[in-house]
Write a protein that holds these residues in place. Structure first.
Motif, PDB file in Angstrom:
ATOM      1  N   ARG A   1       0.813  -1.218   0.000  1.00 43.93           N
ATOM      2  CA  ARG A   1       0.000   0.000   0.000  1.00 43.93           C
ATOM      3  C   ARG A   1       0.845   1.266   0.000  1.00 43.93           C
ATOM      4  O   ARG A   1       0.674   2.166   0.813  1.00 43.93           O
ATOM      5  CB  ARG A   1      -0.983   0.006   1.155  1.00 43.93           C
ATOM      6  CG  ARG A   1      -1.985  -1.116   1.050  1.00 43.93           C
ATOM      7  CD  ARG A   1      -2.949  -1.106   2.200  1.00 43.93           C
ATOM      8  NE  ARG A   1      -3.858  -2.209   2.061  1.00 43.93           N
ATOM      9  CZ  ARG A   1      -5.165  -2.069   1.870  1.00 43.93           C
ATOM     10  NH1 ARG A   1      -5.706  -0.897   1.810  1.00 43.93           N
ATOM     11  NH2 ARG A   1      -5.923  -3.121   1.752  1.00 43.93           N
ATOM     12  N   VAL A   2       1.794   1.289  -0.944  1.00 43.14           N
ATOM     13  CA  VAL A   2       2.641   2.457  -1.153  1.00 43.14           C
ATOM     14  C   VAL A   2       2.688   2.739  -2.649  1.00 43.14           C
ATOM     15  O   VAL A   2       2.238   1.929  -3.462  1.00 43.14           O
ATOM     16  CB  VAL A   2       4.075   2.246  -0.604  1.00 43.14           C
ATOM     17  CG1 VAL A   2       4.066   2.015   0.897  1.00 43.14           C
ATOM     18  CG2 VAL A   2       4.771   1.103  -1.314  1.00 43.14           C
ATOM     19  N   ALA A   3       3.258   3.856  -3.015  1.00 41.78           N
ATOM     20  CA  ALA A   3       3.397   4.206  -4.428  1.00 41.78           C
ATOM     21  C   ALA A   3       4.472   3.321  -5.074  1.00 41.78           C
ATOM     22  O   ALA A   3       5.519   3.091  -4.464  1.00 41.78           O
ATOM     23  CB  ALA A   3       3.777   5.673  -4.567  1.00 41.78           C
ATOM     24  N   PRO A   4       4.235   2.834  -6.295  1.00 38.11           N
ATOM     25  CA  PRO A   4       5.221   1.969  -6.959  1.00 38.11           C
ATOM     26  C   PRO A   4       6.602   2.619  -7.080  1.00 38.11           C
ATOM     27  O   PRO A   4       7.617   1.952  -6.945  1.00 38.11           O
ATOM     28  CB  PRO A   4       4.618   1.716  -8.345  1.00 38.11           C
ATOM     29  CG  PRO A   4       3.169   1.963  -8.189  1.00 38.11           C
ATOM     30  CD  PRO A   4       3.023   2.993  -7.106  1.00 38.11           C
ATOM     31  N   GLU A   5       6.632   3.915  -7.322  1.00 35.91           N
ATOM     32  CA  GLU A   5       7.926   4.586  -7.499  1.00 35.91           C
ATOM     33  C   GLU A   5       8.719   4.688  -6.190  1.00 35.91           C
ATOM     34  O   GLU A   5       9.911   4.973  -6.210  1.00 35.91           O
ATOM     35  CB  GLU A   5       7.763   5.962  -8.142  1.00 35.91           C
ATOM     36  CG  GLU A   5       6.824   6.902  -7.444  1.00 35.91           C
ATOM     37  CD  GLU A   5       5.347   6.727  -7.813  1.00 35.91           C
ATOM     38  OE1 GLU A   5       4.545   7.457  -7.228  1.00 35.91           O
ATOM     39  OE2 GLU A   5       5.006   5.874  -8.651  1.00 35.91           O
TER      40      GLU A   5
END
Length: 151
Positions: free
Chosen positions: A65-69
């Protein structure tokens, strides 16, 4: 506790719960679309690695549940990224279903980095002869191409 104190405490609690609701609304799970297996088999190793890296980042981001980048695929072991037994199992099952490979959960959890997983997948899913293709289903390999059929 008098009525004024009680009102003040519950008003603050309501504000905190509203903040949590906002956080959950922002925390929507994005569906990750895996690359086509036929396309992966038809491109060169560098392009296949790039596509699989994007896919693995997406799956890791979804599970964590974090940004892919924000995912460091090179410099951090999987457990330091936050992959434990529960979300590791989810990651394993999603990748096995999408890419039709067998992912060794124990090796996944102990991997030195997500890049190690990406390299294994890129070797498995291409037409080139790769040491990863000869992995079989042994416990020493992270990924094997032969997935048992569902019963």
């Amino acid at each position: 506790m008098d009525q004024t104190t009680q009102t003040w405490v519950f008003d603050d609690l309501d504000d905190e719960l509203d903040d949590l609701d906002y956080e959950f609304e922002r925390d929507r799970i994005t569906e990750v679309v895996p690359p086509s297996l036929a396309h992966l088999a038809s491109v060169g190793l560098a392009e296949r690695t790039r596509l699989i890296d994007a896919y693995v980042r997406g799956e890791l981001a979804r599970v964590l549940r974090v940004a892919p980048e924000s995912i460091d695929t090179v410099g951090r072991p999987m457990n330091s990224l936050g992959i434990g037994s529960i979300n590791g199992l989810e990651l394993q099952r999603r990748m096995e279903a999408a890419l039709r490979v067998d992912v060794n959960l124990n090796r996944l959890l102990r991997a030195n980095s997500a890049a190690e997983l990406v390299d294994c997948l890129a070797g498995q899913l291409g037409p080139e002869d790769s040491p990863h293709k000869h992995a079989g289903r042994g416990e020493y390999h992270l990924v094997a191409h032969d997935v048992p059929s569902p019963r």
